[in-house]
Motif scaffolding. Sequence first.
Motif, PDB file in Angstrom:
ATOM      1  N   HIS A  35       1.684   9.536   5.597  1.00 54.77           N
ATOM      2  CA  HIS A  35       2.144   9.412   4.202  1.00 54.77           C
ATOM      3  C   HIS A  35       1.615  10.522   3.288  1.00 54.77           C
ATOM      4  CE1 HIS A  35       3.849   5.388   5.008  1.00 54.77           C
ATOM      5  NE2 HIS A  35       2.820   5.257   5.831  1.00 54.77           N
TER       6      HIS A  35
ATOM      7  N   LEU B   3       6.149  -4.190  14.759  1.00 56.90           N
ATOM      8  CA  LEU B   3       6.792  -2.945  15.190  1.00 56.90           C
ATOM      9  C   LEU B   3       7.967  -3.180  16.121  1.00 56.90           C
ATOM     10  CD1 LEU B   3       3.793  -0.611  16.102  1.00 56.90           C
ATOM     11  CD2 LEU B   3       5.134  -0.653  13.987  1.00 56.90           C
TER      12      LEU B   3
ATOM     13  N   HIS C 218       9.731   0.319   8.259  1.00 55.67           N
ATOM     14  CA  HIS C 218       9.072  -0.944   8.594  1.00 55.67           C
ATOM     15  C   HIS C 218       9.121  -1.995   7.468  1.00 55.67           C
ATOM     16  CE1 HIS C 218       7.123   1.341  11.863  1.00 55.67           C
ATOM     17  NE2 HIS C 218       6.861   2.256  10.963  1.00 55.67           N
ATOM     18  N   ASP C 219       8.552  -1.595   6.317  1.00 52.63           N
ATOM     19  CA  ASP C 219       8.266  -2.608   5.293  1.00 52.63           C
ATOM     20  C   ASP C 219       9.523  -3.223   4.683  1.00 52.63           C
ATOM     21  OD1 ASP C 219       5.653  -2.054   5.836  1.00 52.63           O
ATOM     22  OD2 ASP C 219       5.325  -0.787   4.079  1.00 52.63           O
TER      23      ASP C 219
ATOM     24  N   MET D 184       4.771  -7.579   7.159  1.00 49.88           N
ATOM     25  CA  MET D 184       5.051  -6.467   8.068  1.00 49.88           C
ATOM     26  C   MET D 184       3.718  -6.038   8.654  1.00 49.88           C
ATOM     27  SD  MET D 184       4.925  -3.158   8.975  1.00 49.88           S
ATOM     28  CE  MET D 184       5.203  -3.336  10.737  1.00 49.88           C
TER      29      MET D 184
ATOM     30  N   ASP E  52       7.552   3.632   3.180  1.00 48.02           N
ATOM     31  CA  ASP E  52       8.388   2.463   3.468  1.00 48.02           C
ATOM     32  C   ASP E  52       8.060   1.297   2.542  1.00 48.02           C
ATOM     33  OD1 ASP E  52       5.962   2.560   4.916  1.00 48.02           O
ATOM     34  OD2 ASP E  52       6.667   1.107   6.370  1.00 48.02           O
ATOM     35  N   ASP E  53       6.815   1.238   2.030  1.00 42.81           N
ATOM     36  CA  ASP E  53       6.503   0.227   1.005  1.00 42.81           C
ATOM     37  C   ASP E  53       7.348   0.482  -0.242  1.00 42.81           C
ATOM     38  OD1 ASP E  53       3.574  -1.035   1.869  1.00 42.81           O
ATOM     39  OD2 ASP E  53       3.781   1.062   2.446  1.00 42.81           O
TER      40      ASP E  53
ATOM     41  N   GLU F  28      -1.112  -2.043  15.814  1.00 42.03           N
ATOM     42  CA  GLU F  28      -0.271  -1.536  14.728  1.00 42.03           C
ATOM     43  C   GLU F  28      -1.161  -1.254  13.515  1.00 42.03           C
ATOM     44  OE1 GLU F  28       1.647  -1.852  10.972  1.00 42.03           O
ATOM     45  OE2 GLU F  28       0.363  -3.439  11.770  1.00 42.03           O
ATOM     46  N   PHE F  29      -0.748  -0.333  12.625  1.00 42.69           N
ATOM     47  CA  PHE F  29      -1.622   0.135  11.536  1.00 42.69           C
ATOM     48  C   PHE F  29      -2.115  -0.995  10.620  1.00 42.69           C
ATOM     49  CE2 PHE F  29      -2.384   1.521   7.192  1.00 42.69           C
ATOM     50  CZ  PHE F  29      -3.426   2.412   7.399  1.00 42.69           C
ATOM     51  N   ASN F  30      -1.208  -1.829  10.085  1.00 46.28           N
ATOM     52  CA  ASN F  30      -1.648  -2.837   9.103  1.00 46.28           C
ATOM     53  C   ASN F  30      -2.614  -3.845   9.726  1.00 46.28           C
ATOM     54  OD1 ASN F  30      -0.117  -1.690   7.078  1.00 46.28           O
ATOM     55  ND2 ASN F  30       1.639  -3.055   7.409  1.00 46.28           N
TER      56      ASN F  30
ATOM     57  N   ASN G 266      -2.505   2.715   3.477  1.00 49.69           N
ATOM     58  CA  ASN G 266      -1.995   4.060   3.772  1.00 49.69           C
ATOM     59  C   ASN G 266      -2.828   5.130   3.069  1.00 49.69           C
ATOM     60  OD1 ASN G 266       0.195   3.414   5.454  1.00 49.69           O
ATOM     61  ND2 ASN G 266       1.410   2.789   3.685  1.00 49.69           N
TER      62      ASN G 266
ATOM     63  N   THR H 126       2.903  -5.954   2.859  1.00 55.05           N
ATOM     64  CA  THR H 126       3.374  -4.856   3.713  1.00 55.05           C
ATOM     65  C   THR H 126       2.263  -3.820   3.916  1.00 55.05           C
ATOM     66  OG1 THR H 126       4.344  -3.752   1.791  1.00 55.05           O
ATOM     67  CG2 THR H 126       5.805  -5.160   3.084  1.00 55.05           C
TER      68      THR H 126
ATOM     69  N   ASP I  79       0.846  -1.202   0.000  1.00 54.26           N
ATOM     70  CA  ASP I  79       0.000   0.000   0.000  1.00 54.26           C
ATOM     71  C   ASP I  79       0.882   1.254   0.000  1.00 54.26           C
ATOM     72  OD1 ASP I  79       0.953  -0.392   2.620  1.00 54.26           O
ATOM     73  OD2 ASP I  79      -0.853   0.452   3.545  1.00 54.26           O
TER      74      ASP I  79
ATOM     75  N   ASN J 111       0.870   1.472  17.058  1.00 52.38           N
ATOM     76  CA  ASN J 111       1.175   2.840  16.628  1.00 52.38           C
ATOM     77  C   ASN J 111      -0.059   3.604  16.152  1.00 52.38           C
ATOM     78  OD1 ASN J 111       0.826   1.454  14.230  1.00 52.38           O
ATOM     79  ND2 ASN J 111       2.802   2.003  13.340  1.00 52.38           N
TER      80      ASN J 111
HETATM   81  C1  BDR Z   1       2.945   0.073   8.650  1.00 54.08           C
HETATM   82  O1  BDR Z   1       1.886   1.013   8.468  1.00 54.08           O
HETATM   83  C2  BDR Z   1       2.102   1.767   7.301  1.00 54.08           C
HETATM   84  O2  BDR Z   1       1.864   3.128   7.527  1.00 54.08           O
HETATM   85  C3  BDR Z   1       3.513   1.499   6.850  1.00 54.08           C
HETATM   86  O3  BDR Z   1       3.579   1.517   5.431  1.00 54.08           O
HETATM   87  C4  BDR Z   1       3.812   0.136   7.409  1.00 54.08           C
HETATM   88  O4  BDR Z   1       3.420  -0.885   6.518  1.00 54.08           O
HETATM   89  C5  BDR Z   1       3.662   0.401   9.938  1.00 54.08           C
HETATM   90  O5  BDR Z   1       2.776   0.326  11.017  1.00 54.08           O
END
Ligand code: BDR
Length: 308
Positions: free
Chosen positions: A83, A190, A240-241, A151, A15-16, A165-167, A40, A125, A11, A159
């Motif tokens: 992002h 994370l 991260h990714d 990831m 970092d992707d 965590e976001f994903n 994202n 990711t 996405d 986060n």
């Molecule tokens: C993940 O969330 C996204 O914002 C980043 O691309 C990464 O995959 C980190 O929590």
Amino acid sequence: MSPTPVILDMDPGHDDAIAMLVALGSPALEVVGITTVAGNQTLARTTRNACRVLTVAGARGLEVAAGADRPLVRDQVLAADIHGESGLDGPILPDPRVAVAEEPAVLHMARLLRAARAPVTLIPTGPLTNVALLLRLFPELAGRIREIVWMGGSTREGNVTPAAEFNAFADPEAAHVVFTAGVALRMVGLNLTHQAVATPDVVERIAALPGPVPRLVVDLLEFFTASYRRVFAMPAPPVHDACAVAAVIDPGLVTSVPAHVAVELGGRHTYGATVVDRGGARPANCQVAVELDRSGFWDLVTAALARL
Ligand code: BDR
Ligand code: CA
């Protein structure tokens, strides 16, 4: 040794984008497919971003297949605060000269899995929506997947919320499907990726490399650094990714432990948390990444970027 065939499901996302470039620059991997998912940013934006990054990389013979435009069950959450509105704010990117595949991501993945010379490693990711749909629609293809290296998640705090965590938070039901599918799985969360922080010395090292790809990565890191300072008060951002990609290129860089991981689907304050049971009370369904060889990681990243 022949390169490991991989499908990147992403996405982009700063970092992707870096993860994609590291994969493309590594002779240990053969990127057989790239698929996108909403996360994202919206699906239209993450797909356009993937095509634009591939254009800068000059990658040939690859198209991008667009996947799920929303999570399976929950309302959509995006990460514009990290992002930007485009999903890849900061660098000036060219218009894409890479095609979007006619078939949707899940059918694209299924076709690539059937056609591959050997079982394929999936590297998601972003939210796990596409991967969950793939496993539910084509359970017979599980044997064509060597491993899923995701990831996402965390053994500790999150986060997006204190727990998630976001994903994982962006599609917990999809993560639940994947964690209960009985496939080989590695969780690069994370707790691991916060060991891969792009400090100024790292950025300088990348900036010293010639060509448009290292330039793009430096520009991505500049925006990403500003986001992490503003949102998390962290001086430098974790990439991260790229950690998930590095874990496939060189598994020796990332120490993992077997554990049972459950995804919280009901908690009012803990929705989307990855609950890691390292005590062994429940059988392991996952390898959980715990420790990164930091200098080996940055050597790998800079060597891959230097090849593009
Ligand atoms: C993940 O969330 C996204 O914002 C980043 O691309 C990464 O995959 C980190 O929590
Ligand atoms: Ca991502």
